[in-house]
Design a protein around this motif. Sequence first.
Motif: not given
Length: 352
Positions: A283-296
């Motif tokens: 739910t944290d935007t920073a964690e979501i961004d990280q998941a996008i960065d790693t294509n996860q």
Amino acid sequence: MTKLITLKNLPKALTPNEDVLTLSINLNKLKYQQDERLHLKSALTEIKKYSMEHPELNYKELERQVDNLIDQNLPYQGITLFIQGNTLELFVLPRTTVDEVKLTISKSPDLLSILREQPNKMYYLLALEGTSFRLFKIVDKTVAPVKLDADAPTDLVETLGSERRGGGLNFIGQGGSTTFHGHNETSKEKQIDLERYYREINKYLVGTIDLTVPIVLMGLPKNLALFKRISEKLSLSEIQISKSPTDLTNAQIEKTTSNEISEQEVETITDDVAAINNKRVLTDTAEIDQAIDTNQLNKLIVNVGNLSNSVDDHLYNDINRIISRALKINSQVVVLKQEEPQSPALLEATTY
């Protein structure tokens, strides 16, 4: 130059880290309401002011393209335009509804304003029979037959003619199946004829319908599987109706499909929400961004029902940015509204 675009393809078409002007227009109101014309004029004035500080945006050319679009009497309730000063292309998203003229300038397209207003989805319904087809359009759950051109391939025999494999044959369609009578006709050749016929249907649809609107397929499972395998350029919906339309009147198809599509839409959303409990939830935007960065990032759920009108501008822009990034890597984006199953957070994501 104007180009029709879908929300799915939009983020890939835009230049990253460049301002995006998102302009939504209610075309119907524009025809009859002076206030709406004034609102559009005000929005264009804002864009003109923006262009003075950003000379890469050719305002006169933009104004000309907007005027041309409005003069075309487009068959949509409204449109949303996506504009970047570093490109000559003006991306146009057809809309089934737009509340009012709205202009947003940000580093990401204003997808939230679209998702909040988005009504029931628009579909085509392609009813596939063994030797023919019918086409319907569904707008806000209202199903209506589409009048086909005189040269539409509505009959397998007439469409394939003497090129049918196996020589002169009689084709009889019953209950969605096809019986072939003739000589030297094998099961493989029957399948080849049906595949060639379905390719003609695909070709006809590509040249006549709005390719941005998803198509719900209706027919026997084997026919649906074949059409899905050979279809090109068409946007096929995940929703499908595994029922033969052969013995159904148009009115019966309209009633059956309207209920079935509504039920499958709710089932899909319910499954999406239930699946959250079985995966890692972010739910944290920073964690979501990280998941996008790693294509996860597997799925992004946006609960617009919990989005207040007074939401912080920074959060609003952040959500738009994340939606765009999720679409760009082909993650599934699910939108929840107040009348649908609720997720507690405004933004949730699951990873693979």
